[in-house]
Design a protein around this motif. Sequence first.
Motif, PDB file in Angstrom:
ATOM      1  N   THR A   1       4.699  -0.188  -6.106  1.00  0.00           N
ATOM      2  CA  THR A   1       4.899  -1.627  -5.956  1.00  0.00           C
ATOM      3  C   THR A   1       3.680  -2.405  -6.455  1.00  0.00           C
ATOM      4  OG1 THR A   1       6.245  -1.091  -4.051  1.00  0.00           O
ATOM      5  CG2 THR A   1       5.622  -3.403  -4.322  1.00  0.00           C
TER       6      THR A   1
ATOM      7  N   ARG B   1      13.261   0.594  -8.134  1.00  0.00           N
ATOM      8  CA  ARG B   1      13.219   0.005  -6.796  1.00  0.00           C
ATOM      9  C   ARG B   1      14.223   0.721  -5.913  1.00  0.00           C
ATOM     10  NH1 ARG B   1      10.140  -4.144  -5.581  1.00  0.00           N
ATOM     11  NH2 ARG B   1      10.825  -5.466  -3.862  1.00  0.00           N
TER      12      ARG B   1
ATOM     13  N   PRO C   1      12.929  -2.515   0.301  1.00  0.00           N
ATOM     14  CA  PRO C   1      12.963  -2.171  -1.119  1.00  0.00           C
ATOM     15  C   PRO C   1      11.537  -2.018  -1.667  1.00  0.00           C
ATOM     16  CG  PRO C   1      13.439  -4.492  -0.812  1.00  0.00           C
ATOM     17  CD  PRO C   1      13.225  -3.926   0.565  1.00  0.00           C
ATOM     18  N   ARG C   2      11.250  -0.895  -2.281  1.00  0.00           N
ATOM     19  CA  ARG C   2       9.908  -0.679  -2.843  1.00  0.00           C
ATOM     20  C   ARG C   2      10.051  -0.056  -4.237  1.00  0.00           C
ATOM     21  NH1 ARG C   2       5.786  -3.060  -0.230  1.00  0.00           N
ATOM     22  NH2 ARG C   2       4.310  -1.421  -0.869  1.00  0.00           N
ATOM     23  N   ASP C   3       9.134  -0.394  -5.145  1.00  0.00           N
ATOM     24  CA  ASP C   3       9.094   0.283  -6.449  1.00  0.00           C
ATOM     25  C   ASP C   3       8.507   1.672  -6.258  1.00  0.00           C
ATOM     26  OD1 ASP C   3      10.041  -1.838  -8.184  1.00  0.00           O
ATOM     27  OD2 ASP C   3       8.186  -2.891  -7.614  1.00  0.00           O
TER      28      ASP C   3
END
Lengths: 664, 422
Positions: free
Chosen positions: B232, B374, B385-387
């Motif tokens: 992220t 994501r 939600p995270r990259d």
Amino acid sequence: MPYRLSLYRQMQRIRLCEEQLARCHQRGLIHGACHTYVGQEAIASGICAHLTTADVVFSTHRGHGHALAKGLPVVELIAELFGRSTGCSRGRGGSMHLFAPEIGLMGTSGIVGPCILQAAGAGYSFKLLRLPNVAVAFFGDGAVNNGAFHEGLNMASIWKLPVLFVCENNQFATEVPFRYAAGNPSVASRASGYGMPGIELDGNDVLAIHAAAQTAVERARSGQGPTLIECKTYRTRPHSEGMGDYTYRTREEVAAWRERCPIKRLRATLLTEDPTLESQLNAIDAELQAEIAAGTEAAENAPVPETASATQHVYHESPTRSDLTTALESTLRQTANPETRAISVVAATVEALDFEMARQPGIFVLGEGIGIRGGNFATTSGLYAKYGADRLCDTPICERGFVGLGCGAAMTGTRPVIDFMFIDFINDAFGELINQIAKMQYMSSGRLRMPILLRGCIGIGHSAATHHSGSYHSIYSHIPGLRVVVPSSPFDAKGLMTHALRCQDPVLFLEHRELMSTKGHVPVEPYEIPFGQARVVREGTDLTVVAIAFMVSKSIAAAEELERDGFSVEIIDPRTVSPLDTNTILHSVAKTGRLLIVDEAFAPCSLGAEIAAQVADAGFDDLDAPIRRLNGAFAPTPYSPSLEKAVVPHVADIARAMRDLIDE
Amino acid sequence: MPQEITIPRLGWSMEEATFSSWHKSDGDLVAAGDALFTLESDKATQDIDAIDGGVLRWLPDSPKAGDLVRVGQCVGYLTVPGESWPPGPATAAANQSTAVTLPTQSIVQEAHPNSIEDSRDATAPAIPAAGSAPNSQSNVSTPTSIPAPRISPRALRAANDLGVDWRGLRGTGRTGRIRERDVRLAASSSSGPSSTLRATATSSLRQKIADRLVASLRDSAPVTLHTTVDATQLVAWRDHLKSNPGSPGNPTPSYSDLLVHLTAKALAIHPVLNARWEDSGLNVFQNIHIGIAVDTEVGLLVPVVRNVPSLDLPTLARTTQDLIQRTRARKLAPDEMRGGTFTLTNLGAFGIDAFTPILNAPECGILGIGRIQRRPAVVNDQILPRDQMTLSLTFDHRALDGAPAARFLQTVARLIETAFPS
């Protein structure tokens, strides 16, 4: 015409013709050597007066007189020396190689000695075929110190052959005096060494010769055997036209012998008895002069041979297969599963030989121990009992002699099969094979055939050592006029042997000793395998291997080894080395791109070299790798098993060579 | 008469130079003024142009990249189109006696499995002269040596039939001879007659890549470790750089650039990964030169970014952009693909998460970058939600064990997760 006038006429024809040829030689009309018979005319005339056209004459390099005395028209002799197509040898022979088999002139020869053996061979034919003919060998004093003289006279004597051996002792072998060259200066006395009559005559006394010949010819025709006649004479012209004459003899000696001229002598005798004959003799002279002048003119006007014909008659042309052959082959073809049994290579060849001997009464076998014994390798097993001693003829150990005899026999209507046991022994007869047998059809412009089969073992194994292990097929293949067969299986051996025994050409049938007892399925029926048709023994795609004789089975074993590694090897057995089926090889190389030739024989100038050259030429673009050869070592064959093993290719060597080439 | 191509003297005192590369291949039509080859002397690197036109002909021992060449040495010939080649033995022998092989040549070659430094090798295989031992390293020809045929007659016919330009093929015969199978393989890998030339070039480079990868697998003990990291902050950093461009003309650093930058930091902490397993043994380097795997039309190539820690981000971005562009245009000098100490390979653009990179031997580590996606993640017991991205590190177990390699990967992960604290 009384016979003495006929003799005069014959001698004078020879003399006038020779003198004309000497003139023509000076004019440059004769291209090569010209050996005249001047001074010796009495001998040919006196002997040939007793011969019919069915009788045969074998002569020497000094053969013009024999040819004319045997009935050759003057114009054919002159035309031959002029190199014209109307010459008796169609321009192929010249002075030293005169052929007119139609009238029993079986050839003059540039080699001293073979005529003696060939006359013995003709005598053998007449004896075997029960013909009343006689054979005459004319030869000089130079020939009597040659092995052919000894071997030929001995064989003629033991077999009581109808032959006259006529030695024209003109006292010089080219330029070497007979008194120097002979331990025993009496040729006639040597006859007792062979158990035959020997007669010494004045070679310039035609009447004496005529009388003696009559006795000898009668003796021959009546089956009592040969006679040796020595005629002491002198040639009064040089050895060959254009050569110097007075380094080895004197003008005085030559002049003295000119005075002893046989023609002059007969003429004097006749005129002493009857002076009124002079006009008749003069008329004969004039008639002969006219004949010779006309002959010279006709010869000069005759065409030269077409250059396109230069290679014709090396082999018998338009071979016709007998009806029997065709019938038998169609039988084989129609029978889906012809009856076969497993028999050995030797047994297969005996079967073929037996069948053909039954068909062809002219076939006879010559060799050491091939009679009652049935052959060292059982190659004639059981045949003696069927065909007898004349057709299974044990020989003295004189390879040159019986090969030369075989040549003369083949020229006169029989088919000799010469069994050498080991083919190494044929090397003693190399001259007879190469200079005579191979060339005879060509020299006679196709009018003689040479149906002779020469068989023997080749190959290394069982410590036979160097005089019983040779493989010389490459040497024979180098020679035009020979067929060279090298079978590798019983099936092939029978079919090729049958073809060889129907072929009109000389055939070398070379059986590898290590294959002799190899068994395989062979049809009971006779069949032929034509020469020049290779067999694809095993199909494959990665590599073409051409293998011959024992190397075929070894290559198969090696190919099976490679197959386990995923390589596909095609194996071709040429079966005949001459003619060589290059098409089958090229076709295979077009598929695989790789060629290995495996041959136990030496590599230099070999079958492999020949195949490689032909494929490099005609198949260049098909090659994906260099052409390789695997040969036996370039050394005589040693005895000790450890050494012997080192000079011959083994399965492992072949497999390695195959892999190397596939990697290439 | 074939015209000799000789090594010119550059500057005053040059006696010898390093042969960098050919610009033309054996059999190429050369126009006057075309660059023939590049020479590297002590002082300069220079393209040598053809003075005359003609068809370029190499000698069996024409220099390869890295060879030491002497002034005046004949390195090839220009022939008139249609002129027979090769020349007679006398001509060939007279001009082949001076080539000298740089002693380190073999090491240099081994060091660059994916490079095209050996352009001669890429287009025409070197063949020992007829009669020489297969493994002979000698470049000194005997007076009797004649250039051996390099293609079998059958292969030549197949090449003509199939429209394959065999000059670029690598022969698989024991002596390097092109065999029929080589031509057929090249033909089958070609998309059609119209693309013959390109397909041929591809296939030769492909062969080289294949050989080197297989050699890498054969000669190393590769182990691949995977870990998924929170990217992220990396995405935020990149977004920031995009929206705040630096001085004009500077490209925005790519994710690869950022990762090269962070990997260099991690390598400085864990130098055991900044190493090459060479003939002399394991060599650990202070300088950090990172190779970047670049996909090109002709295959995978690996230009090297030198001294990465000394480059600020804009410089790094400029450097990599230039290298990549020139790599794709095949205008890279051989040296620019040499001497790497670690390699980065990024398949993220293709939607790949994890893979098992093959070591760029003799380097001891290669980091594979997966895609950034994501995804739901558990953060403080909440699903957010995270990259995220997955890293794949292959290391040579001969050089180091699993724990130090894992520690290096942990460091890289931490640097990525803390790349741009908000």
